[in-house]
Design a protein around this motif. Structure first.
Motif, PDB file in Angstrom:
ATOM      1  N   VAL A 102       0.563  -1.096   0.171  1.00  0.00           N
ATOM      2  CA  VAL A 102       0.083  -0.096   0.310  1.00  0.00           C
ATOM      3  C   VAL A 102       0.981   1.531   0.420  1.00  0.00           C
ATOM      4  O   VAL A 102       1.369   0.902   0.121  1.00  0.00           O
ATOM      5  CB  VAL A 102      -0.447   0.534   1.109  1.00  0.00           C
ATOM      6  N   LEU A 103       0.979   1.702  -0.785  1.00  0.00           N
ATOM      7  CA  LEU A 103       1.476   3.538  -1.085  1.00  0.00           C
ATOM      8  C   LEU A 103       1.067   4.298   0.261  1.00  0.00           C
ATOM      9  O   LEU A 103      -0.665   4.460   0.776  1.00  0.00           O
ATOM     10  CB  LEU A 103       1.543   3.860  -2.122  1.00  0.00           C
ATOM     11  N   PRO A 104       2.073   5.213   0.644  1.00  0.00           N
ATOM     12  CA  PRO A 104       2.136   6.001   1.643  1.00  0.00           C
ATOM     13  C   PRO A 104       0.782   6.254   1.529  1.00  0.00           C
ATOM     14  O   PRO A 104      -0.351   6.675   2.331  1.00  0.00           O
ATOM     15  CB  PRO A 104       2.963   6.672   1.947  1.00  0.00           C
ATOM     16  N   SER A 105       0.866   7.395   0.568  1.00  0.00           N
ATOM     17  CA  SER A 105      -0.910   8.330   0.292  1.00  0.00           C
ATOM     18  C   SER A 105      -1.983   7.342   0.071  1.00  0.00           C
ATOM     19  O   SER A 105      -2.954   8.112  -0.472  1.00  0.00           O
ATOM     20  CB  SER A 105      -0.569   8.684  -1.303  1.00  0.00           C
ATOM     21  N   GLN A 106      -2.023   5.706   0.043  1.00  0.00           N
ATOM     22  CA  GLN A 106      -2.913   5.011  -0.287  1.00  0.00           C
ATOM     23  C   GLN A 106      -3.669   4.716   0.997  1.00  0.00           C
ATOM     24  O   GLN A 106      -4.566   3.660   1.509  1.00  0.00           O
ATOM     25  CB  GLN A 106      -3.210   4.374  -1.259  1.00  0.00           C
ATOM     26  N   LEU A 107      -2.718   4.482   2.064  1.00  0.00           N
ATOM     27  CA  LEU A 107      -3.303   4.321   3.752  1.00  0.00           C
ATOM     28  C   LEU A 107      -4.068   4.478   4.109  1.00  0.00           C
ATOM     29  O   LEU A 107      -5.014   5.889   4.223  1.00  0.00           O
ATOM     30  CB  LEU A 107      -1.893   4.775   4.831  1.00  0.00           C
ATOM     31  N   LYS A 132      -8.903  -1.247  13.376  1.00  0.00           N
ATOM     32  CA  LYS A 132      -7.330  -1.730  13.219  1.00  0.00           C
ATOM     33  C   LYS A 132      -6.618  -0.146  12.984  1.00  0.00           C
ATOM     34  O   LYS A 132      -7.429   0.079  12.204  1.00  0.00           O
ATOM     35  CB  LYS A 132      -6.434  -2.252  12.826  1.00  0.00           C
ATOM     36  N   PRO A 133      -5.169   0.162  14.119  1.00  0.00           N
ATOM     37  CA  PRO A 133      -4.608   1.550  13.223  1.00  0.00           C
ATOM     38  C   PRO A 133      -4.484   0.792  12.246  1.00  0.00           C
ATOM     39  O   PRO A 133      -4.057  -0.008  11.639  1.00  0.00           O
ATOM     40  CB  PRO A 133      -3.947   1.435  14.581  1.00  0.00           C
ATOM     41  N   PRO A 134      -3.973   2.198  11.271  1.00  0.00           N
ATOM     42  CA  PRO A 134      -3.153   2.073   9.648  1.00  0.00           C
ATOM     43  C   PRO A 134      -1.906   0.922  10.211  1.00  0.00           C
ATOM     44  O   PRO A 134      -1.584   0.247   9.065  1.00  0.00           O
ATOM     45  CB  PRO A 134      -3.365   3.460   9.095  1.00  0.00           C
ATOM     46  N   SER A 135      -1.605   1.473  11.040  1.00  0.00           N
ATOM     47  CA  SER A 135      -0.026   0.965  11.473  1.00  0.00           C
ATOM     48  C   SER A 135       0.508  -0.733  11.617  1.00  0.00           C
ATOM     49  O   SER A 135       1.221  -1.655  11.105  1.00  0.00           O
ATOM     50  CB  SER A 135       0.382   0.865  12.661  1.00  0.00           C
ATOM     51  N   ALA A 136      -1.245  -1.476  11.293  1.00  0.00           N
ATOM     52  CA  ALA A 136      -1.589  -2.874  11.503  1.00  0.00           C
ATOM     53  C   ALA A 136      -1.286  -3.536  10.383  1.00  0.00           C
ATOM     54  O   ALA A 136      -0.624  -4.326   9.711  1.00  0.00           O
ATOM     55  CB  ALA A 136      -2.771  -3.066  11.869  1.00  0.00           C
ATOM     56  N   ILE A 137      -0.789  -2.699   9.346  1.00  0.00           N
ATOM     57  CA  ILE A 137      -0.246  -2.923   7.741  1.00  0.00           C
ATOM     58  C   ILE A 137       0.610  -3.334   7.386  1.00  0.00           C
ATOM     59  O   ILE A 137       1.741  -2.208   7.713  1.00  0.00           O
ATOM     60  CB  ILE A 137      -0.979  -2.142   6.656  1.00  0.00           C
ATOM     61  N   THR A 138       1.384  -4.519   7.346  1.00  0.00           N
ATOM     62  CA  THR A 138       2.926  -5.219   7.125  1.00  0.00           C
ATOM     63  C   THR A 138       2.631  -5.445   5.805  1.00  0.00           C
ATOM     64  O   THR A 138       1.948  -5.933   5.149  1.00  0.00           O
ATOM     65  CB  THR A 138       3.436  -4.558   8.131  1.00  0.00           C
ATOM     66  N   ASP A 139       4.454  -4.922   5.545  1.00  0.00           N
ATOM     67  CA  ASP A 139       4.583  -6.405   4.692  1.00  0.00           C
ATOM     68  C   ASP A 139       5.270  -7.372   5.183  1.00  0.00           C
ATOM     69  O   ASP A 139       5.938  -8.759   4.774  1.00  0.00           O
ATOM     70  CB  ASP A 139       5.522  -5.951   2.822  1.00  0.00           C
ATOM     71  N   THR A 140       5.537  -7.586   6.272  1.00  0.00           N
ATOM     72  CA  THR A 140       6.057  -9.260   7.196  1.00  0.00           C
ATOM     73  C   THR A 140       5.232  -9.207   8.767  1.00  0.00           C
ATOM     74  O   THR A 140       4.902  -8.765   8.692  1.00  0.00           O
ATOM     75  CB  THR A 140       7.217  -8.228   8.362  1.00  0.00           C
ATOM     76  N   LEU A 141       4.925 -10.574   8.347  1.00  0.00           N
ATOM     77  CA  LEU A 141       4.431 -11.921   9.024  1.00  0.00           C
ATOM     78  C   LEU A 141       4.831 -12.243  10.102  1.00  0.00           C
ATOM     79  O   LEU A 141       6.009 -12.992   9.691  1.00  0.00           O
ATOM     80  CB  LEU A 141       3.719 -12.688   7.389  1.00  0.00           C
ATOM     81  N   MET A 142       4.851 -11.590  10.564  1.00  0.00           N
ATOM     82  CA  MET A 142       4.854 -12.351  12.362  1.00  0.00           C
ATOM     83  C   MET A 142       3.795 -13.292  12.645  1.00  0.00           C
ATOM     84  O   MET A 142       2.940 -13.345  12.915  1.00  0.00           O
ATOM     85  CB  MET A 142       4.913 -11.770  13.615  1.00  0.00           C
ATOM     86  N   SER A 143       4.493 -14.979  12.740  1.00  0.00           N
ATOM     87  CA  SER A 143       3.295 -15.744  13.288  1.00  0.00           C
ATOM     88  C   SER A 143       3.111 -15.767  14.581  1.00  0.00           C
ATOM     89  O   SER A 143       2.132 -17.284  15.131  1.00  0.00           O
ATOM     90  CB  SER A 143       4.072 -16.852  12.643  1.00  0.00           C
ATOM     91  N   THR A 144       4.540 -15.196  15.468  1.00  0.00           N
ATOM     92  CA  THR A 144       4.026 -15.830  16.788  1.00  0.00           C
ATOM     93  C   THR A 144       4.445 -14.174  17.639  1.00  0.00           C
ATOM     94  O   THR A 144       4.767 -13.232  16.703  1.00  0.00           O
ATOM     95  CB  THR A 144       5.571 -16.601  17.608  1.00  0.00           C
TER      96      THR A 144
END
Length: 71
Positions: free
Chosen positions: A4-9, A40-52
Motif C-alpha cells: 500500500v503506497l503511503p498516499s493510499q493508507l 485496527k490502526p493503519p500501522s497494522a498494515i505490513t509486508d512482514t508477517l510475524m506468526s508468533t
C-alpha cells in the motif's frame, strides 16, 4: 505481495470477527450472539508477517478486503 503506497493508507481498518462458525469451532471459541466489530490502526498494515508473539501462535485470516475512497 502488493504494498500500500503511503498516499493510499486508510485512516482506519474496520474488522468483523466471530462471524464464521467453522473457524470459531476450530479455535474453540464461544459463538457470539452478534458478530464482533473492531478497529485496527493503519500501522497494522505490513509486508512482514510475524506468526508468533511472546511464544503465542497468532491466528490471522482475511476473506475480503477492500478500500473505500472519496476521490
Amino acid at each position: 505481495m502488493n504494498m500500500v503506497l503511503p498516499s493510499q493508507l486508510p485512516s482506519k481498518i474496520v474488522c468483523i470477527g466471530r462471524n464464521h462458525a467453522a473457524y470459531i469451532a476450530e479455535l474453540g471459541n464461544q459463538v457470539a450472539d452478534e458478530m464482533v466489530v473492531f478497529l485496527k490502526p493503519p500501522s497494522a498494515i505490513t509486508d512482514t508477517l510475524m506468526s508468533t508473539h511472546k511464544d503465542e501462535q497468532l491466528h490471522f485470516e482475511t476473506e475480503i478486503c477492500f478500500q473505500v475512497s472519496n476521490g
